[in-house]
Design a protein around this motif. Structure first.
Motif, PDB file in Angstrom:
ATOM      1  N   TYR A   1      -2.147  -4.528 -10.614  1.00  0.00           N
ATOM      2  CA  TYR A   1      -2.797  -5.420  -9.650  1.00  0.00           C
ATOM      3  C   TYR A   1      -3.692  -4.710  -8.646  1.00  0.00           C
ATOM      4  CZ  TYR A   1       0.415  -9.011 -11.361  1.00  0.00           C
ATOM      5  OH  TYR A   1       1.097  -9.897 -12.151  1.00  0.00           O
ATOM      6  N   ALA A   2      -3.673  -3.384  -8.615  1.00  0.00           N
ATOM      7  CA  ALA A   2      -4.434  -2.636  -7.606  1.00  0.00           C
ATOM      8  C   ALA A   2      -5.919  -2.997  -7.569  1.00  0.00           C
ATOM      9  CB  ALA A   2      -4.250  -1.137  -7.828  1.00  0.00           C
ATOM     10  N   PRO A   3      -6.606  -3.125  -8.721  1.00  0.00           N
ATOM     11  CA  PRO A   3      -8.032  -3.489  -8.650  1.00  0.00           C
ATOM     12  C   PRO A   3      -8.270  -4.840  -7.981  1.00  0.00           C
ATOM     13  CG  PRO A   3      -7.469  -2.653 -10.830  1.00  0.00           C
ATOM     14  CD  PRO A   3      -6.181  -2.856 -10.105  1.00  0.00           C
ATOM     15  N   TRP A   4      -7.402  -5.803  -8.233  1.00  0.00           N
ATOM     16  CA  TRP A   4      -7.552  -7.126  -7.609  1.00  0.00           C
ATOM     17  C   TRP A   4      -7.359  -7.026  -6.096  1.00  0.00           C
ATOM     18  CZ3 TRP A   4      -4.232 -10.465  -4.896  1.00  0.00           C
ATOM     19  CH2 TRP A   4      -4.726 -11.766  -4.708  1.00  0.00           C
TER      20      TRP A   4
ATOM     21  N   LEU B   1       6.576  -5.955   2.958  1.00  0.00           N
ATOM     22  CA  LEU B   1       7.052  -5.735   1.595  1.00  0.00           C
ATOM     23  C   LEU B   1       6.811  -4.303   1.133  1.00  0.00           C
ATOM     24  CD1 LEU B   1       5.738  -9.010  -0.123  1.00  0.00           C
ATOM     25  CD2 LEU B   1       8.049  -8.563   0.744  1.00  0.00           C
ATOM     26  N   ALA B   2       7.819  -3.740   0.481  1.00  0.00           N
ATOM     27  CA  ALA B   2       7.644  -2.452  -0.180  1.00  0.00           C
ATOM     28  C   ALA B   2       6.968  -2.692  -1.531  1.00  0.00           C
ATOM     29  CB  ALA B   2       9.000  -1.784  -0.373  1.00  0.00           C
ATOM     30  N   ALA B   3       6.546  -1.625  -2.184  1.00  0.00           N
ATOM     31  CA  ALA B   3       5.757  -1.755  -3.417  1.00  0.00           C
ATOM     32  C   ALA B   3       6.412  -2.636  -4.481  1.00  0.00           C
ATOM     33  CB  ALA B   3       5.437  -0.374  -3.979  1.00  0.00           C
ATOM     34  N   PRO B   4       7.703  -2.444  -4.815  1.00  0.00           N
ATOM     35  CA  PRO B   4       8.306  -3.291  -5.855  1.00  0.00           C
ATOM     36  C   PRO B   4       8.283  -4.771  -5.499  1.00  0.00           C
ATOM     37  CG  PRO B   4       9.672  -1.360  -5.447  1.00  0.00           C
ATOM     38  CD  PRO B   4       8.659  -1.399  -4.351  1.00  0.00           C
ATOM     39  N   ALA B   5       8.607  -5.097  -4.245  1.00  0.00           N
ATOM     40  CA  ALA B   5       8.618  -6.496  -3.808  1.00  0.00           C
ATOM     41  C   ALA B   5       7.201  -7.060  -3.751  1.00  0.00           C
ATOM     42  CB  ALA B   5       9.293  -6.618  -2.451  1.00  0.00           C
TER      43      ALA B   5
ATOM     44  N   ALA C   1      -1.194   3.081  -4.365  1.00  0.00           N
ATOM     45  CA  ALA C   1      -0.919   4.305  -5.124  1.00  0.00           C
ATOM     46  C   ALA C   1       0.405   4.224  -5.881  1.00  0.00           C
ATOM     47  CB  ALA C   1      -0.901   5.508  -4.186  1.00  0.00           C
ATOM     48  N   ALA C   2       1.219   3.210  -5.572  1.00  0.00           N
ATOM     49  CA  ALA C   2       2.537   3.080  -6.206  1.00  0.00           C
ATOM     50  C   ALA C   2       2.388   2.630  -7.656  1.00  0.00           C
ATOM     51  CB  ALA C   2       3.390   2.082  -5.425  1.00  0.00           C
ATOM     52  N   LYS C   3       3.268   3.119  -8.520  1.00  0.00           N
ATOM     53  CA  LYS C   3       3.179   2.784  -9.944  1.00  0.00           C
ATOM     54  C   LYS C   3       3.385   1.292 -10.190  1.00  0.00           C
ATOM     55  CE  LYS C   3       8.068   3.920 -10.826  1.00  0.00           C
ATOM     56  NZ  LYS C   3       9.013   4.730 -11.639  1.00  0.00           N
ATOM     57  N   GLU C   4       4.187   0.648  -9.341  1.00  0.00           N
ATOM     58  CA  GLU C   4       4.441  -0.785  -9.504  1.00  0.00           C
ATOM     59  C   GLU C   4       3.172  -1.628  -9.338  1.00  0.00           C
ATOM     60  OE1 GLU C   4       8.264   1.010  -7.824  1.00  0.00           O
ATOM     61  OE2 GLU C   4       6.107   1.170  -7.446  1.00  0.00           O
TER      62      GLU C   4
END
Length: 598
Positions: free
Chosen positions: A137-140, A53-57, A130-133
């Motif tokens: 959720y990055a911390p989780w 999966l890419a960042a948006p997906a 690092a993606a804005k999307e």
């Protein structure tokens, strides 16, 4: 009923209608079907594809996973709260067990998702995060990947997940129902655990002694059952820890708490070094007040002699707690009021109800619920203040969503203990009688010692039990001896522990449900002592509102940040031993004040 003088006030029971109108509710049946359909659809869409999966997906998959977790959590929370309200009804116990099994089956179909996230290469994970999307959720994801070194094969993870309901969960339920069914003879009455523990702070020594001996005797009759449960769960944990590669039995808890082993070790060792200047010194002072050379263990919570104990009815307790919260923060006071206005609290004592007190966060799409067993003492007011702190914390953190609303245990006790501190200060401010002020201060010291010293001693008990369990099963006698050893060290020579006290370890539910949870109380109390000192400094500068804003921001962060990041705005660092000593010095200062008053 709670009594203050002659006035009786009905105690509230919670309204679980915000979940469902009953365990046979058509809406509950519909939600279970909806959850099953969503799980099936999610697994079909993402199984075997997560690492592509890419960042948006990937962000979309996380949002869908979060929505499913909220729905499953809603169903599970309802079953757990219904069961806690009455463990004596077989049909509710059956509903609770069946719900657990159903949710375990559904969640096992989702297990692939978190396992797959941890299989993503570090390079790709870094790019994704690092993606804005992925900003939300990055911390989780980062905290999930902290468990990557301890992750087993997909088959083993699924097996462990599915057998949990017939393993640890079943043993925990057996423990809960056993304790709920216990009755303790005192005089002509047969009391529940909650009622008999209440008598341990009775003004009459003969009542305290009879209650204590009854607790020891009844626990002693069932000690083989409690020992079997404890040995089984300790062995179960040892096996899983060994497969996962955890260095120490406490390590898995520390990782889940997002705290380093060395920070917890610093807390534990600092508290142990302070046994003598804290508990040993205080109980020597209390023995003098009670006219004794040595306290019996049932004297530890005795009220001070010749000081009429202040009792509170429910409305008085509510007013005191809410006014304390509001004076510090109108927003916190407003949030706290909702728990009372909307029947989110169960305070009445009745057969079959879970003992003790807790705040259940449930899920962000509903709201927290509080359970207390209110009997009108000052300590019950403090318990209400404590659990309400959890409640408002959980409401504020709920905006982070189902994946990030949960706060690590290292910070989960912050709002609760801070709420206690606010209520204690207001209670003390309102009291003009010198003897009663002394009694309130002594009660606060005892609560702080119970929160810090006693919890560290209990954690030490767990450390020794789990370490020894590696060599073989522990007898009931050995478990009792370890308990007496750690308690003797913590309480000191001024407290006499008679033989039946060796069974008292058996009524601590945290040992069963959440091994090594207890140090979080000490962490929270020392943290709040330092935090409150920072608040007082800001008050003197005329910047109380600035502190309030930072405090509410911290509570609203949920699980987004680790303790170092959250405490940095207050100039605090839990990684330094001086941080812990500073918190303990607050308790020592209260004892100094009591010695001067004496």
């Amino acid at each position: 009923m709670a009594t203050a003088g002659t006035k009786k006030i009905s105690l509230p029971t919670w309204n679980l209608g915000d979940f469902y109108d009953g365990y046979n509710s058509p809406k509950l049946t519909q939600d279970l079907k909806r959850a099953s359909a969503q799980v099936t659809k999610f697994a079909k869409a993402y199984a075997g594809k997560v690492d592509t999966l890419a960042a948006p997906a990937f962000a979309k998959s996380l949002a869908e996973y979060e929505a499913i977790q909220d729905l499953l959590g809603k169903i599970g929370s309802y079953a757990q709260l219904l069961y806690a309200a009455d463990m004596s009804r077989p049909e509710i116990g059956q509903f609770y067990q069946n719900t657990q099994e159903t949710l375990t089956t559904l969640s096992s179909q989702l297990l692939f998702f978190t396992l797959s996230i941890n299989k993503i290469s570090d390079a790709k994970a870094k790019k994704l995060l690092a993606a804005k999307e992925l900003a939300h959720y990055a911390p989780w994801v980062r905290e999930l990947r902290a468990l990557k070194p301890y992750q087993l094969s997909d088959e083993l993870e699924k097996m462990l997940h599915e057998k949990y309901v017939a393993g640890r969960a079943a043993w925990s339920r057996h423990y809960d129902e056993t304790v709920s069914d216990l009755r303790f003879p005192v005089g002509k009455n047969m009391l529940s655990m909650e009622e008999v523990l209440h008598l341990m702070s009775d003004p009459k020594e003969e009542v305290r002694k009879e209650a204590a001996l009854s607790i020891g005797a009844v626990l002693g009759k069932h000690i083989k059952t409690f020992s079997l449960i404890t040995n089984t769960l300790a062995k179960d944990k040892e096996i899983e820890d060994s497969w996962r590669g955890f260095k120490k039995p406490i390590s898995s808890r520390n990782i889940a708490n997002q705290v380093e082993d060395e920070v917890v070790s610093a807390l534990m060792s600092t508290v142990r070094k302070n046994y003598a200047p804290l508990t040993h010194r205080y109980y020597k002072l209390k023995a003098k007040w009670l006219g004794k050379k040595q306290l019996a263990y049932w004297d530890r919570a005795a009220p001070l002699p010749k000081v009429p104990e202040r009792s509170y009815n429910w409305n008085e307790a509510k007013e005191l707690v809410l006014s304390s919260y509001t004076a510090f923060s109108p927003e916190l006071g407003k949030l706290g009021s909702r728990f009372f206005e909307k029947n989110w609290i169960d305070a009445a004592i009745r057969p079959g109800k879970a003992p003790g007190a807790f705040a259940h966060p449930t899920v962000p799409s509903v709201h927290p619920y509080l359970l207390v067993n209110f009997q009108g003492k000052a300590r019950d007011v403090m318990t209400l203040a404590h659990e309400l702190g959890h409640g408002v914390h959980q409401v504020l953190a709920g905006k982070q969503g189902a994946l990030l609303a949960d706060t690590p245990l290292t910070l989960a006790e912050t709002a609760s203990v801070f709420g206690e501190q606010l209520t204690f200060r207001e209670m003390l401010r309102r009291e003009s009688n010198t003897d009663r002020r002394k009694s309130i201060l002594a009660g606060k010291v005892e609560d702080m010692l119970a929160t810090v010293v006693r919890q560290v001693a209990m954690c030490e008990f767990e450390v020794r039990v789990h370490d020894e369990r590696k060599k073989g099963e522990l007898t009931s006698e050995r478990l009792g001896q370890i308990w007496v050893d750690v308690q003797s060290e913590a309480l000191g020579p001024q407290v006499k522990l008679t033989p039946e006290y060796r069974h008292f370890w058996a009524y601590i539910p945290h040992f069963i449900h959440t091994p090594f949870y207890v140090y979080a109380y000490a962490f929270g109390d020392c943290l709040v002592n330092s935090l409150y000192s920072a608040y007082e400094k800001e008050q003197k500068k005329g910047n109380a509102r600035g502190f309030e804003k930072k405090y509410l921001t911290m509570l609203s962060s949920g699980g987004r940040y680790r303790h170092k990041e959250l405490l940095a705005p207050f100039g605090l660092d839990a990684g330094k031993s001086s941080f812990w000593q500073g918190g303990l010095d607050v308790i020592a200062g209260f004892i100094d004040e009591l010695e001067e008053m004496a």
